[in-house]
Enzyme design. Structure first.
Site, PDB file in Angstrom:
ATOM      1  N   PRO A  74       0.829  -1.204   0.000  1.00 41.25           N
ATOM      2  CA  PRO A  74       0.000   0.000   0.000  1.00 41.25           C
ATOM      3  C   PRO A  74       0.863   1.253   0.000  1.00 41.25           C
ATOM      4  O   PRO A  74       1.814   1.360   0.774  1.00 41.25           O
ATOM      5  CB  PRO A  74      -0.802  -0.127   1.301  1.00 41.25           C
ATOM      6  CG  PRO A  74      -0.835  -1.597   1.566  1.00 41.25           C
ATOM      7  CD  PRO A  74       0.489  -2.116   1.097  1.00 41.25           C
ATOM      8  N   GLU A  75       0.540   2.189  -0.897  1.00 44.04           N
ATOM      9  CA  GLU A  75       1.292   3.435  -0.993  1.00 44.04           C
ATOM     10  C   GLU A  75       0.493   4.559  -0.345  1.00 44.04           C
ATOM     11  O   GLU A  75      -0.546   4.321   0.266  1.00 44.04           O
ATOM     12  CB  GLU A  75       1.615   3.728  -2.459  1.00 44.04           C
ATOM     13  CG  GLU A  75       2.483   2.647  -3.108  1.00 44.04           C
ATOM     14  CD  GLU A  75       2.862   2.976  -4.548  1.00 44.04           C
ATOM     15  OE1 GLU A  75       2.859   4.155  -4.915  1.00 44.04           O
ATOM     16  OE2 GLU A  75       3.161   2.032  -5.303  1.00 44.04           O
TER      17      GLU A  75
END
Length: 275
Positions: A2-3
């Site tokens: 996840p960014e």
């Protein structure tokens, strides 16, 4: 992994469902993620009110009563999800938090690369994982001048430099590819060659892409889902990422989107639009 947009979306949802509520109990089904949970983790969280949920780079920062701060990192496959009161823990539900108001949130992490920590407010400024982080790209003060100053002496490729969390915090592979395409900058360019108008355009592109991704609920790639179980849909708006061999959305070039490997990561770009 996840960014920034996925972490921001998670923070917003956690705040929506948990802010102002008090923690009734914490069930731990596996006490080791990337590292062991903090000592007395369950006891420390019990009876604390959730004051606010914010983001720092790719970290979730949950402020609790009595100055306690719960820091979370989702790692490669971590996510938070709503559970019903009578629902039994799902496979890979390692931590389940139940509030006095009946809200039940589970932390699920198949690979267990996530991280949990507890610190106090007065320790935040010197917290080791935060001390070397670069500026937040969505901060109002972030602009081309600041970006140019940071990268002015960087001799690596702009793609690799932007992935360095000490340069700009929170950026990851997908959104760096998309931002460089939006700014018309080749990912192979030496970072220090990007100056003046190009630096300003890149800063604006980074903010534009991140804001669009957050609005779309992030990108659902492999493990990521929103807290309510829905998928993010920014992956349907990708211009270059994962589009190898397809026509460019800007120039329609028959050459198509190119893929190369930089520092072990896949990079996608249009060799006609990006200079």
């Amino acid at each position: 992994m996840p960014e920034l947009p996925e972490v921001e979306t998670t923070c917003q949802a956690l705040a929506l469902y948990l802010k102002g509520q008090s923690i009734k109990k914490v069930d731990v089904y596996h006490n080791q993620l990337r590292s062991f949970l903090p000592e007395k983790f369950q006891l420390s969280l019990k009876d604390k009110e959730i004051i606010d949920v914010t983001r720092k780079a790719k970290y979730i920062v949950i402020r609790l009563s009595h100055g306690l701060i719960w820091i979370c990192h989702l790692g490669m496959s971590g996510s938070f999800a709503l559970r019903t009161q009578l629902q039994k823990p799902l496979k890979h539900d390692h931590i389940v938090v139940t509030t006095t108001q009946g809200t039940k949130i589970a932390y699920n992490d198949p690979r267990r690369f996530g991280m949990m920590d507890l610190i106090y407010e007065n320790q935040l400024m010197d917290y080791p994982l935060f001390k070397k982080l670069g500026p937040e790209p969505l901060d109002k003060k972030f602009n081309g001048k600041i970006l140019e100053q940071i990268i002015s002496k960087k001799t690596g490729s702009i793609k690799s430099v932007l992935l360095d969390q000490t340069v700009v915090s929170g950026l990851g592979n997908i959104y760096v590819c998309e931002s460089l395409f939006d700014a018309g900058i080749l990912p192979q360019r030496i970072a220090s060659t990007i100056k003046n108008n190009e630096a300003q355009k890149l800063a604006l592109s980074i903010q534009k892409v991140l804001k669009k991704a957050i609005k779309a609920g992030g990108s659902s790639l492999k493990d990521y889902k929103k807290i309510n179980g829905e998928l993010g849909y920014f992956q349907h708006q990708w211009a270059v990422y994962g589009k190898e061999g397809k026509a460019c959305v800007k120039c329609k070039s028959k050459i198509g989107i190119m893929k190369i490997i930089q520092a072990g990561r896949s990079t996608y770009y249009c060799q006609k639009c990006q200079k």
